[in-house]
Design a protein around this motif. Structure first.
Motif, short mmCIF file in Angstrom:
data_model
loop_
_atom_site.label_atom_id
_atom_site.label_comp_id
_atom_site.label_asym_id
_atom_site.label_seq_id
_atom_site.Cartn_x
_atom_site.Cartn_y
_atom_site.Cartn_z
N ARG A 162 35.17 -20.69 31.52
CA ARG A 162 33.77 -20.69 31.77
C ARG A 162 33.35 -19.41 32.35
O ARG A 162 34.29 -18.76 33.26
CB ARG A 162 33.23 -21.91 32.61
CG ARG A 162 33.60 -23.32 31.99
CD ARG A 162 32.92 -23.74 30.71
NE ARG A 162 31.47 -23.89 30.87
CZ ARG A 162 30.53 -24.18 29.83
NH1 ARG A 162 31.05 -24.48 28.85
NH2 ARG A 162 29.12 -24.44 30.21
N GLU A 163 32.14 -18.79 32.10
CA GLU A 163 31.76 -17.70 32.94
C GLU A 163 30.51 -18.17 33.70
O GLU A 163 29.78 -18.74 33.30
CB GLU A 163 31.33 -16.80 31.85
CG GLU A 163 31.13 -15.42 32.76
CD GLU A 163 30.91 -14.38 31.62
OE1 GLU A 163 30.39 -13.14 32.03
OE2 GLU A 163 31.21 -14.27 30.23
N HIS A 164 30.47 -17.59 34.93
CA HIS A 164 29.22 -17.69 35.79
C HIS A 164 28.14 -16.87 35.18
O HIS A 164 28.04 -15.86 34.43
CB HIS A 164 29.66 -16.99 37.17
CG HIS A 164 30.57 -17.61 37.92
ND1 HIS A 164 31.14 -18.74 37.71
CD2 HIS A 164 31.44 -17.11 38.76
CE1 HIS A 164 31.89 -19.18 38.60
NE2 HIS A 164 32.31 -17.93 39.09
N ALA A 165 26.84 -17.35 35.29
CA ALA A 165 25.61 -16.90 35.06
C ALA A 165 24.82 -16.20 36.23
O ALA A 165 24.83 -17.03 37.34
CB ALA A 165 24.74 -17.49 34.27
N VAL A 166 24.37 -15.44 36.13
CA VAL A 166 23.50 -14.28 37.08
C VAL A 166 22.06 -14.84 37.05
O VAL A 166 21.45 -14.69 35.80
CB VAL A 166 23.68 -13.14 37.17
CG1 VAL A 166 22.85 -12.20 38.12
CG2 VAL A 166 25.10 -12.48 37.40
N VAL A 167 21.39 -15.61 38.01
CA VAL A 167 20.01 -15.71 37.67
C VAL A 167 19.24 -14.61 38.29
O VAL A 167 19.38 -13.97 39.20
CB VAL A 167 19.78 -17.11 38.80
CG1 VAL A 167 18.37 -17.45 38.44
CG2 VAL A 167 20.81 -18.42 38.26
N MET A 168 18.21 -14.35 37.30
CA MET A 168 17.39 -13.18 37.75
C MET A 168 15.89 -13.59 37.53
O MET A 168 15.58 -14.66 36.74
CB MET A 168 17.65 -11.92 36.80
CG MET A 168 19.15 -11.45 36.85
SD MET A 168 19.57 -10.12 35.84
CE MET A 168 18.80 -8.90 36.93
N SER A 169 15.10 -13.00 38.38
CA SER A 169 13.57 -13.29 38.35
C SER A 169 12.82 -12.04 38.38
O SER A 169 13.23 -10.99 39.07
CB SER A 169 13.27 -14.32 39.51
OG SER A 169 13.50 -13.54 40.52
N LEU A 170 11.45 -12.04 37.96
CA LEU A 170 10.74 -10.99 37.90
C LEU A 170 9.37 -11.51 38.30
O LEU A 170 8.62 -12.67 37.85
CB LEU A 170 10.67 -10.36 36.43
CG LEU A 170 9.40 -9.27 36.38
CD1 LEU A 170 9.91 -8.09 37.01
CD2 LEU A 170 9.32 -9.01 34.81
N SER A 171 8.70 -11.08 39.27
CA SER A 171 7.40 -11.49 39.71
C SER A 171 6.40 -10.74 38.64
O SER A 171 6.58 -9.70 38.61
CB SER A 171 7.14 -11.05 41.25
OG SER A 171 5.92 -11.31 41.60
#
Length: 157
Positions: free
Chosen positions: A139-148
């Motif tokens: 399995r591979e990790h996911a980077v969580v990203m956000s944009l205001s």
């Protein structure tokens, strides 16, 4: 060359799937796209002057936020601003609906996509461990990203 963003329909899925299967080691299935369309998710395709699909995105609208589920540009057309065009269209739609935030997950190894999102203004805010299949039972990790989206002017992106 100019491009246009058009709604995605089930009639477009042959073109979409042709891109999806060459762009990813673990592509979405046709069923994933059909389920998204039936659920009423935001789904667009980016077409060139000849009307050929060169990219697409699918996003799930929530309460004052949207979650980007899939943004893909045909590998042969990457690096020409098409991903940015899709993101701009999505952000414009989100802000018109009054959304405050846009969220996504991206494979930790997908440096190109992470650079695109960072240049667009997304911040890396977390990590989902073992989120994506990576083959051979790994399995591979996911980077969580956000944009205001608050106060953002997307016509200038």
């Amino acid at each position: 060359m100019s491009t246009r963003v058009l709604p995605m329909t089930t009639a477009d899925l042959d073109e979409v799937m042709a891109i999806e299967v060459v762009a990813y080691s673990h592509p979405w299935t046709r069923g994933n796209f059909i389920d998204s369309l039936v659920a009423g998710y935001l789904a667009w395709r980016l077409v060139d002057d000849a009307g050929r699909c060169i990219g697409y995105c699918v996003a799930m609208a929530g309460v004052e936020e949207t979650h980007l589920l899939n943004l893909t540009v045909a590998p042969s057309r990457q690096g020409r601003g098409h991903g940015r065009a899709l993101l701009s269209a999505l952000c414009a739609d989100c802000t018109a609906r009054g959304d405050q935030m846009l969220w996504l997950e991206v494979r930790q190894s997908n440096d190109g996509a992470r650079r695109l999102y960072a240049r667009f203004g997304f911040a890396e805010v977390g990590l989902r461990r073992d989120y994506y299949p990576a083959g051979s039972g790994r399995r591979e990790h996911a980077v969580v990203m956000s944009l205001s989206l608050v106060g953002r002017v997307h016509a200038l992106d």
